[in-house]
Design a protein around this motif. Structure first.
Motif, PDB file in Angstrom:
ATOM      1  N   ASP A  81      27.455 -11.803  19.402  1.00 29.13           N
ATOM      2  CA  ASP A  81      27.326 -12.454  20.736  1.00 29.13           C
ATOM      3  C   ASP A  81      26.568 -11.869  21.576  1.00 29.13           C
ATOM      4  O   ASP A  81      26.009 -12.370  22.512  1.00 29.13           O
ATOM      5  CB  ASP A  81      28.742 -12.791  21.287  1.00 29.13           C
ATOM      6  N   ARG A 106      35.389  -9.521  26.214  1.00 26.42           N
ATOM      7  CA  ARG A 106      35.791 -10.814  25.544  1.00 26.42           C
ATOM      8  C   ARG A 106      35.245 -10.488  23.985  1.00 26.42           C
ATOM      9  O   ARG A 106      35.913 -10.678  23.147  1.00 26.42           O
ATOM     10  CB  ARG A 106      35.468 -12.066  26.102  1.00 26.42           C
ATOM     11  N   THR A 161      36.618  -9.777  19.950  1.00 29.18           N
ATOM     12  CA  THR A 161      36.452 -10.589  18.486  1.00 29.18           C
ATOM     13  C   THR A 161      35.456  -9.808  17.671  1.00 29.18           C
ATOM     14  O   THR A 161      34.971 -10.619  16.837  1.00 29.18           O
ATOM     15  CB  THR A 161      36.009 -12.053  18.975  1.00 29.18           C
ATOM     16  N   ASP A 162      35.262  -8.525  17.798  1.00 33.04           N
ATOM     17  CA  ASP A 162      34.294  -7.896  17.086  1.00 33.04           C
ATOM     18  C   ASP A 162      32.755  -8.614  16.852  1.00 33.04           C
ATOM     19  O   ASP A 162      32.409  -8.497  16.090  1.00 33.04           O
ATOM     20  CB  ASP A 162      34.703  -7.887  15.631  1.00 33.04           C
ATOM     21  N   ARG A 163      32.237  -9.010  18.236  1.00 37.75           N
ATOM     22  CA  ARG A 163      31.001  -9.573  18.064  1.00 37.75           C
ATOM     23  C   ARG A 163      30.026  -8.902  19.275  1.00 37.75           C
ATOM     24  O   ARG A 163      28.871  -9.586  19.474  1.00 37.75           O
ATOM     25  CB  ARG A 163      31.127 -11.001  18.199  1.00 37.75           C
TER      26      ARG A 163
END
Length: 230
Positions: free
Chosen positions: A130, A193, A197-199
């Protein structure tokens, strides 16, 4: 929606408080390093990327920047009456930037080595990421006195902690900006955030980087640019 960035946001709205008298009559991006305004150092990295849209946000003493950049194909995102911080500023500029991921770049640093924008473009994987941040090893971060911002694991995922310094350049997806209720907010909210989510990923920078957010950084940056040892 496109998956790869073809637009860049140049953060140029800040007050430059740490610069003291140097920003009393001009915005920080107009401070000269080696005879060139900081904004021109940034644009020299942007030009080879052939991006469809280049946007600069404006707030503090915008007139010198507007005059300097006139006719260069740069769109202006005016933040009035209040400055919106990085997250709010990026969201405010989305009508000019378009949909999909974008580059963002702080304009108070100077680089010596590979183009960080090109490095990010080559490493960007929208299926896993992301955001992808340029992270400078502390030994290559000139003029930065802190312990660093991020830790990188073997996969490139990053977490908060002392280690690498954020270099102020990234690729970031912008859809999550609309989930933030505040008008004024930092991109740190999005990063946290994404890390959850490991992004959130980082890319180590192999050259040198100098923070020019304070007066002493001007001379440090000029010496770095003259140094043949990269």
């Amino acid at each position: 929606m496109r998956d790869h960035p073809d637009a860049i946001m140049l953060f140029a709205a800040g007050f430059g408080t740490r610069m003291g008298a140097l920003t009393a009559e001009r915005p920080k991006p107009m401070i000269r390093v080696s005879g060139r305004p900081l904004i021109d150092h940034a644009l020299s990295l942007v030009a080879p990327m052939n991006l469809a849209r280049v946007v600069a946000n404006l707030h503090y003493r915008p007139e010198p920047l507007i005059e300097h950049l006139d006719g260069r194909g740069i769109a202006f995102s005016h933040e009035t009456p209040d400055i919106l911080d990085t997250g709010g500023g990026l969201r405010h500029a989305l009508p000019l930037l378009g949909s999909g991921p974008v580059f963002t770049m702080n304009t108070d640093a100077v680089w010596r080595g590979p183009n960080p924008l090109s490095l990010l473009a080559g490493a960007w994987n929208p299926d896993e990421m992301d955001a992808l941040l340029i992270c400078v090893p502390r030994a290559r971060a000139i003029g930065h006195a802190g312990e660093g911002d991020f830790l990188l694991d073997d996969t490139g995922r990053i977490a908060r902690g002392p280690g690498h310094v954020y270099g102020g350049v990234q690729i970031i997806k912008t859809d999550l900006l609309h989930d933030i209720p505040d008008r004024v907010f930092s991109l740190n909210l999005l990063w946290d955030r994404m890390a959850g989510t490991d992004r959130l990923f980082g890319l180590p920078y192999p050259g040198k980087w100098c923070d020019v957010g304070h007066p002493e950084g001007i001379a440090l940056a000029e010496r770095m640019l003259e140094d043949s040892d990269v």
